[in-house]
Design an enzyme around this catalytic site. Structure first.
Site, PDB file in Angstrom:
ATOM      1  N   SER A 134       0.840  -1.205   0.000  1.00  0.00           N
ATOM      2  CA  SER A 134       0.000   0.000   0.000  1.00  0.00           C
ATOM      3  C   SER A 134       0.872   1.252   0.000  1.00  0.00           C
ATOM      4  O   SER A 134       2.000   1.249   0.491  1.00  0.00           O
ATOM      5  CB  SER A 134      -0.941   0.000   1.211  1.00  0.00           C
ATOM      6  OG  SER A 134      -0.212  -0.177   2.405  1.00  0.00           O
ATOM      7  N   THR A 135       0.294   2.340  -0.532  1.00  0.00           N
ATOM      8  CA  THR A 135       1.025   3.611  -0.635  1.00  0.00           C
ATOM      9  C   THR A 135       0.445   4.623   0.366  1.00  0.00           C
ATOM     10  O   THR A 135      -0.762   4.641   0.608  1.00  0.00           O
ATOM     11  CB  THR A 135       0.905   4.178  -2.063  1.00  0.00           C
ATOM     12  OG1 THR A 135      -0.475   4.104  -2.461  1.00  0.00           O
ATOM     13  CG2 THR A 135       1.759   3.382  -3.033  1.00  0.00           C
ATOM     14  N   HIS A 136       1.319   5.503   0.909  1.00  0.00           N
ATOM     15  CA  HIS A 136       0.905   6.387   2.012  1.00  0.00           C
ATOM     16  C   HIS A 136       1.353   7.842   1.819  1.00  0.00           C
ATOM     17  O   HIS A 136       1.984   8.436   2.701  1.00  0.00           O
ATOM     18  CB  HIS A 136       1.408   5.778   3.326  1.00  0.00           C
ATOM     19  CG  HIS A 136       0.818   4.433   3.553  1.00  0.00           C
ATOM     20  ND1 HIS A 136      -0.448   4.258   4.085  1.00  0.00           N
ATOM     21  CD2 HIS A 136       1.255   3.201   3.207  1.00  0.00           C
ATOM     22  CE1 HIS A 136      -0.742   2.968   4.087  1.00  0.00           C
ATOM     23  NE2 HIS A 136       0.269   2.295   3.557  1.00  0.00           N
ATOM     24  N   PRO A 137       0.952   8.425   0.679  1.00  0.00           N
ATOM     25  CA  PRO A 137       1.401   9.793   0.397  1.00  0.00           C
ATOM     26  C   PRO A 137       0.766  10.842   1.309  1.00  0.00           C
ATOM     27  O   PRO A 137       1.383  11.885   1.580  1.00  0.00           O
ATOM     28  CB  PRO A 137       0.952  10.012  -1.055  1.00  0.00           C
ATOM     29  CG  PRO A 137      -0.227   9.101  -1.237  1.00  0.00           C
ATOM     30  CD  PRO A 137       0.097   7.892  -0.411  1.00  0.00           C
TER      31      PRO A 137
END
Ligand code: BDR
Ligand code: CA
Length: 326
Positions: free
Chosen positions: A252-255
């Site tokens: 998962s990505t967490h920008p």
């Protein structure tokens, strides 16, 4: 040439007055946890903008996050634009699930503030003139409306951190456009031309897809914490994790979480540099794309893009935060 352009400074003694403008789902919730739980942040308001999931659901998700942080009643939630400026709303429920929190529900009955989000943004920027940081982690509709309503709004803001766009032209909702900019390109265009004294971009590609990925091992570490916050995280993150994994991102990505954290912690940033940023409004295949011109002179540059962060330190921060009992 890579260099650290950011000279602004916050002291340890004075928490940073902050507003988070959000389309509250998944990583937006985790970003709010950072803003609510980090003692370096003085979160003045949460402002909601049309984006990831249904508007009312986003409002509920903000109150759910406040509840998890033990801060219900302490930070107001203001309702903002429920549609982009020009085009119809485009959701991201395919990425984050229908509700963006994996079926978790708040138990509090707290109500949103009566003041509109755009009025709250303008008021807070005036009250904290030269001191307020705004972290915009959804489409830029509310910020653009504040720019249009108050000619002094931009100048009053100390720093605007924007999660959006891509330096290298790669999108996530189309081949060329990143979601937050794609949903409301006209708003993004207004914001990048507004003359904010300091704008920093946390972009999708390459920064987010390289430095904010939580792979299977990292998610397992968070799950093993077995706190209320870690259980919330794992469940709210499950849809995004599955989507990003299927997209070949490795986790998962967490920008959005990173965007709040870089406002609080300059040491996390390893490289950033000035750019002239423009938003494509007309392209047949590229509407909503951001164009980052790295050859811009100081006079032409209208933003700084964060190019690299300490990914390990970011993950350790998140793990530490989720390991605490709120
Ligand atoms: C951005 O789009 C949204 O779905 C996420 O919350 C993030 O702000 C990433 O493109
Ligand atoms: Ca978001």
């Amino acid at each position: 040439m890579h260099f650290r352009a950011y000279a602004g400074c916050m002291t340890d003694a004075s928490p940073l007055p902050l507003v988070v403008d959000t389309d509250t789902a998944a990583d937006d919730c985790f970003a709010l946890l950072v803003a609510l739980l980090d003692p370096r942040a003085d979160l003045q308001a949460i402002t909601i903008v049309a984006g990831n999931v249904g508007f009312a659901q986003q409002v509920d998700n903000a109150f759910l996050t406040l509840e998890l942080a033990g801060r219900v009643g302490e930070v107001p939630v203001h309702l903002g634009a429920q549609q982009p400026l020009v085009q119809p709303w485009v959701s991201a429920t395919d990425v984050h699930g229908e509700d963006g929190v994996g079926g978790q529900r708040r138990t509090n009955t707290e109500q949103p503030a009566s003041e509109h989000a755009v009025d709250a943004l303008i008021r807070l920027a005036r009250e904290h003139a030269g001191e307020l940081t705004i972290v915009a982690i959804g489409p830029l509709t509310n910020i653009a409306l504040a720019v249009r309503l108050d000619p002094e709004f931009a100048a009053n803001v100390r720093e605007l951190v924007i999660m959006g766009g891509s330096i290298n032209g790669r999108g996530n909702i189309t081949p060329a456009a990143e979601y937050n900019i794609f949903v409301d390109p006209e708003a993004a265009d207004i914001v990048v031309r507004a003359g904010f004294p300091r704008v920093r971009f946390v972009t999708w590609d390459p920064l987010t897809v390289r430095d904010t990925v939580f792979d299977e091992a990292r998610i397992a570490e968070i799950a093993a914490l077995d706190t209320d916050l870690s259980r919330f995280f794992v469940r709210a993150n499950a849809a995004t994790y599955a989507f990003d994994l299927a997209a070949g991102l490795g986790g998962s990505t967490h920008p959005d979480s990173l965007s709040v954290l870089v406002a609080l912690d300059r040491d996390l940033v390893l490289a950033e540099r000035p750019y002239r940023v423009d938003v494509e409004l007309r392209g047949e295949f590229t509407r909503g794309a951001t164009v980052f011109e790295g050859r811009a002179t100081d006079a032409e540059a209208n933003a700084t893009a964060i190019e690299s962060v300490n990914s390990e330190a970011f993950f350790h921060y998140m793990r530490r935060m989720l390991g605490r009992s709120a």
